[in-house]
Design an enzyme around this catalytic site. Structure first.
Site, PDB file in Angstrom:
ATOM      1  N   ALA A  13      -0.241   7.191   5.695  1.00 40.30           N
ATOM      2  CA  ALA A  13      -0.560   8.063   4.551  1.00 40.30           C
ATOM      3  C   ALA A  13       0.374   9.259   4.432  1.00 40.30           C
ATOM      4  CB  ALA A  13      -2.014   8.523   4.631  1.00 40.30           C
ATOM      5  N   GLN A  56       4.065   4.676   6.549  1.00 39.26           N
ATOM      6  CA  GLN A  56       3.308   4.280   5.367  1.00 39.26           C
ATOM      7  C   GLN A  56       3.480   5.363   4.308  1.00 39.26           C
ATOM      8  OE1 GLN A  56      -1.111   4.777   5.058  1.00 39.26           O
ATOM      9  NE2 GLN A  56      -1.083   2.564   5.364  1.00 39.26           N
ATOM     10  N   TYR A 138      -6.190   4.426  -3.789  1.00 38.70           N
ATOM     11  CA  TYR A 138      -5.114   5.364  -4.086  1.00 38.70           C
ATOM     12  C   TYR A 138      -4.302   4.859  -5.281  1.00 38.70           C
ATOM     13  CZ  TYR A 138      -6.509   7.171   0.456  1.00 38.70           C
ATOM     14  OH  TYR A 138      -7.245   7.676   1.501  1.00 38.70           O
ATOM     15  N   ARG A 186       0.441  -2.581   1.569  1.00 37.37           N
ATOM     16  CA  ARG A 186      -0.958  -2.695   1.973  1.00 37.37           C
ATOM     17  C   ARG A 186      -1.804  -2.728   0.712  1.00 37.37           C
ATOM     18  NH1 ARG A 186      -3.583   1.096   6.663  1.00 37.37           N
ATOM     19  NH2 ARG A 186      -5.706   0.259   6.647  1.00 37.37           N
TER      20      ARG A 186
END
Length: 210
Positions: A13, A56, A138, A186
């Site tokens: 994140a 990520q 998200y 993802r």
């Protein structure tokens, strides 16, 4: 964690722009200052371990500007130190909250470029792979989901259209990251509307490095 014996360490994140953070305290990689701050972290890992490190890269979309989960996770308004989140459509994250601002074409280009620049910074830091975050409600998940994406242009409506921006973004990141290092994405398998903030069902997809 670098000494755990795992096959890969993932820095999760990492926001591609300040407005893409989930909370005001979230990690980001969007300018020279944030890149410089991560250099000693990578140096410390490399001092003790040869574990492959993945980053990520993410944008929280309408879930941005939120309180920490243990403080309730609710939207932080600009008057209290938050900011106005962006999303595919002006659909509020939670009933009673202010709606996000719908991304226009210029915003889409800016966000895509932000992902690209973060991927380039990750490469300079020595990351061994990139994972694009398209899950957990998200921004990219919001484009994929008809719950959050109610656009009437080429980025909304049909599944093909809802996939368009995530795929464009993936191609741009793939072109910006070293060809001999993998880029994955993802994605969530479910969008449980009753637990939209905390959806945990997901899968990871491996993508070609050529």
């Amino acid at each position: 964690m670098a000494l755990s014996g795992a096959g890969m360490l993932c820095i999760e994140a990492t926001a591609v722009e300040p407005e893409g953070r989930i909370t005001p305290g979230c990690l980001g990689l969007w300018d020279d200052a944030t890149e410089a701050a991560l250099k000693p972290v990578m140096a410390a890992i490399r001092r003790y371990s040869k574990i492959p490190v993945t980053m990520q890269i993410a944008h929280a979309g309408r879930k941005a500007s939120s309180q920490l989960p243990w403080d309730g996770g609710q939207l932080i308004p600009p008057s209290q130190g938050g900011w106005v989140p962006y999303a595919p459509s002006a659909v509020e994250q939670k009933p009673g909250e202010a709606p996000p601002r719908a991304l226009d074409k210029a915003d889409l280009a800016r966000v895509r470029n932000a992902f690209v620049e973060t991927a380039r910074r990750a490469a300079r830091l020595g990351m061994d792979a990139i994972e694009i975050h398209g899950a957990h409600g998200y921004l990219l998940h919001e484009f994929l989901s008809p719950i959050a994406n109610r656009r009437d242009d080429e980025y909304g409506g049909s599944l093909e259209n809802r996939m368009r921006f995530p795929l464009e973004l993936f191609d741009a990141v793939r072109a910006a990251f070293p060809a001999d290092k993998p880029v994955g994405i993802r994605v969530s398998c479910l969008s449980w509307t009753s637990t939209w903030r905390t959806t945990t069902s997901y899968c990871r997809m491996s993508c070609s490095v050529t």
